[in-house]
Design a protein around this motif. Structure first.
Motif, PDB file in Angstrom:
ATOM      1  N   LEU A  11       0.835  -1.205   0.000  1.00  0.00           N
ATOM      2  CA  LEU A  11       0.000   0.000   0.000  1.00  0.00           C
ATOM      3  C   LEU A  11       0.868   1.253   0.000  1.00  0.00           C
ATOM      4  O   LEU A  11       0.528   2.259  -0.623  1.00  0.00           O
ATOM      5  CB  LEU A  11      -0.918   0.001   1.224  1.00  0.00           C
ATOM      6  CG  LEU A  11      -2.027  -1.055   1.237  1.00  0.00           C
ATOM      7  CD1 LEU A  11      -2.818  -0.959   2.535  1.00  0.00           C
ATOM      8  CD2 LEU A  11      -2.962  -0.894   0.040  1.00  0.00           C
ATOM      9  N   PHE A  12       1.993   1.166   0.689  1.00  0.00           N
ATOM     10  CA  PHE A  12       2.920   2.294   0.728  1.00  0.00           C
ATOM     11  C   PHE A  12       3.423   2.621  -0.680  1.00  0.00           C
ATOM     12  O   PHE A  12       3.517   3.788  -1.070  1.00  0.00           O
ATOM     13  CB  PHE A  12       4.096   1.953   1.640  1.00  0.00           C
ATOM     14  CG  PHE A  12       5.169   3.003   1.662  1.00  0.00           C
ATOM     15  CD1 PHE A  12       5.002   4.192   2.357  1.00  0.00           C
ATOM     16  CD2 PHE A  12       6.367   2.806   0.980  1.00  0.00           C
ATOM     17  CE1 PHE A  12       5.987   5.161   2.368  1.00  0.00           C
ATOM     18  CE2 PHE A  12       7.364   3.768   0.988  1.00  0.00           C
ATOM     19  CZ  PHE A  12       7.170   4.950   1.683  1.00  0.00           C
TER      20      PHE A  12
ATOM     21  N   GLN B 236       0.787   4.570  -2.710  1.00  0.00           N
ATOM     22  CA  GLN B 236       0.175   5.748  -2.106  1.00  0.00           C
ATOM     23  C   GLN B 236       0.088   6.949  -3.045  1.00  0.00           C
ATOM     24  O   GLN B 236      -0.905   7.689  -3.026  1.00  0.00           O
ATOM     25  CB  GLN B 236       0.937   6.147  -0.832  1.00  0.00           C
ATOM     26  CG  GLN B 236       2.365   6.586  -1.057  1.00  0.00           C
ATOM     27  CD  GLN B 236       3.028   7.068   0.228  1.00  0.00           C
ATOM     28  OE1 GLN B 236       2.475   7.873   0.947  1.00  0.00           O
ATOM     29  NE2 GLN B 236       4.221   6.550   0.515  1.00  0.00           N
ATOM     30  N   TYR B 237       1.111   7.155  -3.882  1.00  0.00           N
ATOM     31  CA  TYR B 237       1.087   8.319  -4.758  1.00  0.00           C
ATOM     32  C   TYR B 237       0.099   8.134  -5.910  1.00  0.00           C
ATOM     33  O   TYR B 237      -0.493   9.105  -6.394  1.00  0.00           O
ATOM     34  CB  TYR B 237       2.489   8.623  -5.285  1.00  0.00           C
ATOM     35  CG  TYR B 237       3.367   9.209  -4.202  1.00  0.00           C
ATOM     36  CD1 TYR B 237       3.296  10.560  -3.873  1.00  0.00           C
ATOM     37  CD2 TYR B 237       4.240   8.406  -3.476  1.00  0.00           C
ATOM     38  CE1 TYR B 237       4.075  11.099  -2.858  1.00  0.00           C
ATOM     39  CE2 TYR B 237       5.026   8.935  -2.463  1.00  0.00           C
ATOM     40  CZ  TYR B 237       4.932  10.281  -2.155  1.00  0.00           C
ATOM     41  OH  TYR B 237       5.690  10.806  -1.146  1.00  0.00           O
TER      42      TYR B 237
ATOM     43  N   PHE C  94      -2.685   6.500  -5.549  1.00  0.00           N
ATOM     44  CA  PHE C  94      -3.968   6.779  -4.912  1.00  0.00           C
ATOM     45  C   PHE C  94      -4.156   8.282  -4.735  1.00  0.00           C
ATOM     46  O   PHE C  94      -5.222   8.827  -5.040  1.00  0.00           O
ATOM     47  CB  PHE C  94      -4.041   6.096  -3.531  1.00  0.00           C
ATOM     48  CG  PHE C  94      -4.134   4.599  -3.588  1.00  0.00           C
ATOM     49  CD1 PHE C  94      -4.973   3.973  -4.497  1.00  0.00           C
ATOM     50  CD2 PHE C  94      -3.397   3.805  -2.722  1.00  0.00           C
ATOM     51  CE1 PHE C  94      -5.074   2.591  -4.556  1.00  0.00           C
ATOM     52  CE2 PHE C  94      -3.491   2.428  -2.761  1.00  0.00           C
ATOM     53  CZ  PHE C  94      -4.322   1.815  -3.676  1.00  0.00           C
ATOM     54  N   ARG C  95      -3.131   8.944  -4.247  1.00  0.00           N
ATOM     55  CA  ARG C  95      -3.216  10.385  -3.984  1.00  0.00           C
ATOM     56  C   ARG C  95      -3.514  11.175  -5.250  1.00  0.00           C
ATOM     57  O   ARG C  95      -4.336  12.097  -5.257  1.00  0.00           O
ATOM     58  CB  ARG C  95      -1.912  10.872  -3.371  1.00  0.00           C
ATOM     59  CG  ARG C  95      -1.936  12.340  -2.938  1.00  0.00           C
ATOM     60  CD  ARG C  95      -0.557  12.890  -2.751  1.00  0.00           C
ATOM     61  NE  ARG C  95       0.179  12.953  -4.029  1.00  0.00           N
ATOM     62  CZ  ARG C  95       1.431  13.361  -4.146  1.00  0.00           C
ATOM     63  NH1 ARG C  95       2.102  13.711  -3.065  1.00  0.00           N
ATOM     64  NH2 ARG C  95       2.026  13.400  -5.328  1.00  0.00           N
TER      65      ARG C  95
ATOM     66  N   GLU D 270       7.441   8.823  -9.092  1.00  0.00           N
ATOM     67  CA  GLU D 270       6.837   8.397  -7.835  1.00  0.00           C
ATOM     68  C   GLU D 270       7.889   7.908  -6.857  1.00  0.00           C
ATOM     69  O   GLU D 270       7.823   8.187  -5.659  1.00  0.00           O
ATOM     70  CB  GLU D 270       5.794   7.306  -8.103  1.00  0.00           C
ATOM     71  CG  GLU D 270       4.536   7.840  -8.769  1.00  0.00           C
ATOM     72  CD  GLU D 270       3.621   6.752  -9.291  1.00  0.00           C
ATOM     73  OE1 GLU D 270       2.448   7.046  -9.517  1.00  0.00           O
ATOM     74  OE2 GLU D 270       4.095   5.612  -9.487  1.00  0.00           O
TER      75      GLU D 270
END
Length: 199
Positions: A126-127, A130-131, A133-134, A189
């Motif tokens: 998930l880490f 994250q970008y 998703f953001r 990213e």
């Protein structure tokens, strides 16, 4: 809750000992998984049984005071998040999915229809996303749906491969991502991750 999707998460900060991982003994690993993701030796609910209780309480509208009233139109995504990379085992998600389906039966039929397959995801995975998703390049629900479609397609095409199926037909979520270019971190990213980490 994101849009029409409700994500119900259970974090498992467990460790798989080297004696288990390196045993190459299916029964040993299976028993370890059951103790940590289903029920402890003392009968304490773990992992999928906790998720079942959360969904049951949600269907009873017990989270309304927290801002999550029951909504029969929401898709429910049960997710287990682990921290130890050793749980990135092929076949683990499939095994727990079967166990979850066996116990996740609810009196409210609309709940049964809306529950999506269980997904087991590493926190570091998930880490890495994250970008994406953001920046709204991807959606968690779409990534999960794509993963389960991938597994189903692989299962149909290779159903006759016998004992290999758990290691080859049922990849973990974390091992699936690198196979899909849409979910690989771009250079920018990676740069952003390093920038945020060191600043």
């Amino acid at each position: 809750k994101i849009g029409n999707n409700l994500f119900i998460l259970e974090l498992k900060d467990n460790l798989m000992g080297d004696n288990v991982m390196e045993s190459f003994d299916y029964k040993c690993i299976e028993n370890h998984v059951k103790r940590n993701f289903i029920e402890s030796e003392k009968g304490k609910k773990k992992g999928i049984k906790q998720l079942k209780d959360y969904i049951k309480d949600y269907a009873k509208n017990e989270y309304e005071a927290l801002g999550f009233p029951y909504n029969k139109k929401l898709n429910i995504y049960p997710i287990i998040i682990y921290t130890d990379y050793k749980y990135r085992l092929n076949g683990l998600n499939h095994f727990l999915s079967i166990k979850f389906e066996e116990i996740a039966k609810f009196d409210v039929e609309s709940v049964n229809r809306r529950i999506r397959p269980l997904t087991v995801i590493g926190l570091d995975c998930l880490f890495k996303l994250q970008y994406k998703f953001r920046d709204k390049k991807i959606k968690l629900a779409d990534v999960i749906d794509d993963y389960h479609k991938h597994v189903k397609n692989r299962e149909k095409k290779n159903a006759d491969r016998g004992l290999e199926k758990f290691s080859q037909l049922y990849p973990s979520f974390d091992r699936y991502l690198p196979e899909n270019r849409n979910y690989i971190m771009s250079t920018s990213e990676v740069r952003n991750v390093l920038k945020d980490f060191f600043l």
